[in-house]
Write an enzyme that holds these catalytic residues in place. Structure first.
Site, short mmCIF file in Angstrom:
data_model
loop_
_atom_site.label_atom_id
_atom_site.label_comp_id
_atom_site.label_asym_id
_atom_site.label_seq_id
_atom_site.Cartn_x
_atom_site.Cartn_y
_atom_site.Cartn_z
N LYS A 120 0.83 -1.22 0.00
CA LYS A 120 0.00 0.00 0.00
C LYS A 120 0.86 1.26 0.00
O LYS A 120 0.43 2.31 -0.46
CB LYS A 120 -0.98 -0.03 1.16
CG LYS A 120 -1.92 -1.23 1.04
CD LYS A 120 -3.26 -1.03 1.63
CE LYS A 120 -4.24 -2.12 1.21
NZ LYS A 120 -3.77 -3.50 1.46
C1 PLP Z 1 -4.34 -4.60 0.78
C2 PLP Z 1 -3.51 -5.83 0.62
C3 PLP Z 1 -3.83 -6.82 -0.33
C4 PLP Z 1 -5.08 -6.76 -1.20
O1 PLP Z 1 -5.03 -5.74 -2.17
P1 PLP Z 1 -6.37 -5.21 -2.86
O2 PLP Z 1 -5.95 -4.00 -3.59
O3 PLP Z 1 -7.33 -4.91 -1.73
O4 PLP Z 1 -6.87 -6.30 -3.74
C5 PLP Z 1 -2.98 -7.91 -0.46
N1 PLP Z 1 -1.90 -8.05 0.32
C6 PLP Z 1 -1.56 -7.13 1.25
C7 PLP Z 1 -0.37 -7.35 2.10
C8 PLP Z 1 -2.35 -5.98 1.43
O5 PLP Z 1 -2.01 -5.07 2.37
#
Ligand code: PLP
Length: 475
Positions: A120
């Protein structure tokens, strides 16, 4: 480039106008009026670029109301070796998203080298700089209110810390996060970051955010905003590493590539879909879910059946524990030929707590042409995959990445490189690593002992009035 709503009820907007908002006023999600295309000449030039320059090329195709020189400053400031320095030993942090090859034609793309060790950061760091820039230009301020069970909240705080004109009020469930996650968030000493630990569960935190946001007068008066995963700028920032991953895993632009993506809210893989629509030669987008398999079910059957919160499993890849996928509407808009009336009709069912079924429609045949395949992974699969990758390749992966490795292996095409998106570092999920390997994951040196740093957090009952009073006092 103007932006439209998937539900058709909004005048075309500029990028800066949609940046600070969330949903479109008609309840839809913003998308560009059309996807800009990448020419063969551009792709050839882009192959040689460092990350920040590649990011600028892509941002320029979508943002025409920020001068190019300012956009360049923002991209240069965001994608630095220093910010994304937590890479594996032996990898080059200057790559920003280094590639680790597990076997010939099977790679990991490290997206988790930013300050919170999860992918993120890739988008949120850009969002922080864009917010600061646009608010400065407009002489506005924003107070971001959010709820988190871990990853999103810390990524938002690290992106917004120290930024002018931005304050963050982040609610988290008191005593429910790991010591490491608490230390990451609560040890921030920046004046503009306010951590609030709510005596309750994550759902209580989310209910408070909803209640505050539904109070239109309070929301306007205190300029309450959000940084949730439906924000278009987050999807936009994520497009960049699909290009970067393609260049890293191939030798020439005549080759194709496949990506395997651990998915929850469909934000990450939505960026892959957009990259493919721009002309990046993506043969396959492999969507991996955990036990919460709403999206796997859709791509296998054509039925989209969001679950209730009571039917959502708590798993060992918790950032993918979703009941419905908030970005999915963007893909469906493209699937139905960008007809907002069809999207409105489908989401009138979803928003009423129901589901939709495309099996008897012409869209079912079209679905195959978008390159998606899917699969699911369970706790037992994660343990096996983590242990197998460790034994075979001496590479430690986290639980979310393990879901994508497991499903990616099932959909590997011979002759097409597979790039698995690595979305978090194993240290964040130490308990499951311990269960799989019988040892503790290492952590970057600078994060050793962060649990001992002084923490700034206010503990509070799950009471909307108390939270509002705190926001009012601090704004
Ligand atoms: C948020 C997240 C995901 C999922 O991503 P999306 O964009 O919600 O599909 C997968 N792995 C980690 C570690 C995350 O923080």
């Amino acid at each position: 480039m103007k932006y439209i709503s998937t539900r058709g009820g909004s005048e075309p907007q500029s990028f800066s106008d949609i940046l600070l908002g969330g949903l479109a006023p008609d309840g839809g999600l913003y998308l560009p009026e059309q996807y800009p295309q990448v020419s063969a000449a551009e792709l050839a030039e882009w192959r040689e670029l460092p990350y920040h320059a590649l990011a600028l090329r892509i941002l320029q195709k979508y943002i025409d109301d920020i001068p190019a020189c300012d956009l360049k400053t923002l991209a240069d400031r965001t994608y630095t070796e220093h910010t994304y320095r937590w890479c594996r030993p032996g990898r080059d942090a200057a790559d920003i998203t280094p590639l680790t090859t597990l076997a010939p034609g099977f790679h990991l793309l490290e997206l988790s080298n930013g300050p919170t060790l999860a992918f993120k950061d890739m988008a949120m760091q850009l969002l922080g700089n864009l917010f600061e820039y646009v608010l400065d230009k407009r002489g506005q301020t924003i107070n971001i209110l959010g709820a988190t069970s871990g990853d999103t909240g810390s990524a938002a705080e690290y992106a917004m810390r120290g930024k002018h004109n931005v304050k963050v009020f982040m609610l988290s469930p008191h005593g429910k996060m790991s010591a490491f996650q608490r230390a990451q968030m609560y040890s921030l000493q920046d004046e503009n970051i306010v951590n609030i630990a709510i005596e309750g569960m994550f759902d209580d935190c989310q209910d408070i955010v909803k209640a505050v946001s539904n109070d239109a007068e309070f929301k306007a008066r205190y300029k309450i905003g959000a940084v949730n995963s439906i924000n278009w700028a987050r999807v936009l920032a994520q497009i960049v590493y699909y290009f970067k991953g393609y260049f890293a895993a191939t030798r020439s632009n005549d080759e194709q590539v496949a990506f395997s993506v651990p998915s929850g809210n469909f934000g990450n893989i939505c960026a892959g879909h957009v990259a493919r629509m721009m002309g990046l030669p993506i043969a396959r987008l492999v969507l991996a879910t955990n036990e919460n398999d709403v999206l796997d079910e859709f791509f296998r059957t054509g039925v989209y059946r969001p679950r209730g919160t009571a039917d959502t499993y708590v798993t060992s890849s918790p950032s993918m524990d979703i009941s419905k996928a908030s970005n999915f509407e963007r893909f469906v808009f493209d699937l139905v030929g960008r007809d907002p009336a069809v999207v409105r009709d489908l989401w009138s069912k979803v928003d009423a707590g129901g589901s939709f079924d495309l099996r008897a429609t012409p869209y079912m045949a079209k679905l195959a042409s978008f390159g998606f395949v899917s699969g699911k992974s369970t706790h037992a699969d994660r343990l096996l995959t983590i242990s197998d990758v460790w034994q075979q390749h001496q590479v430690m992966i986290d639980t979310h990445t393990a879901d994508a490795v497991k499903v990616g292996r099932e959909h590997d095409l011979s002759g097409v490189p597979m790039v698995v998106l690595e979305t978090a570092q194993p240290v964040k999920f130490a308990e499951t690593i311990q269960e799989a390997l019988g040892c503790e994951p290492g952590r970057p040196k600078a994060l050793e002992g962060i649990e001992l740093l002084p923490q700034r957090v206010q503990v509070m009952p799950a009471d909307v009035g108390r939270v509002k009073a705190l926001i009012a006092a601090r704004c």
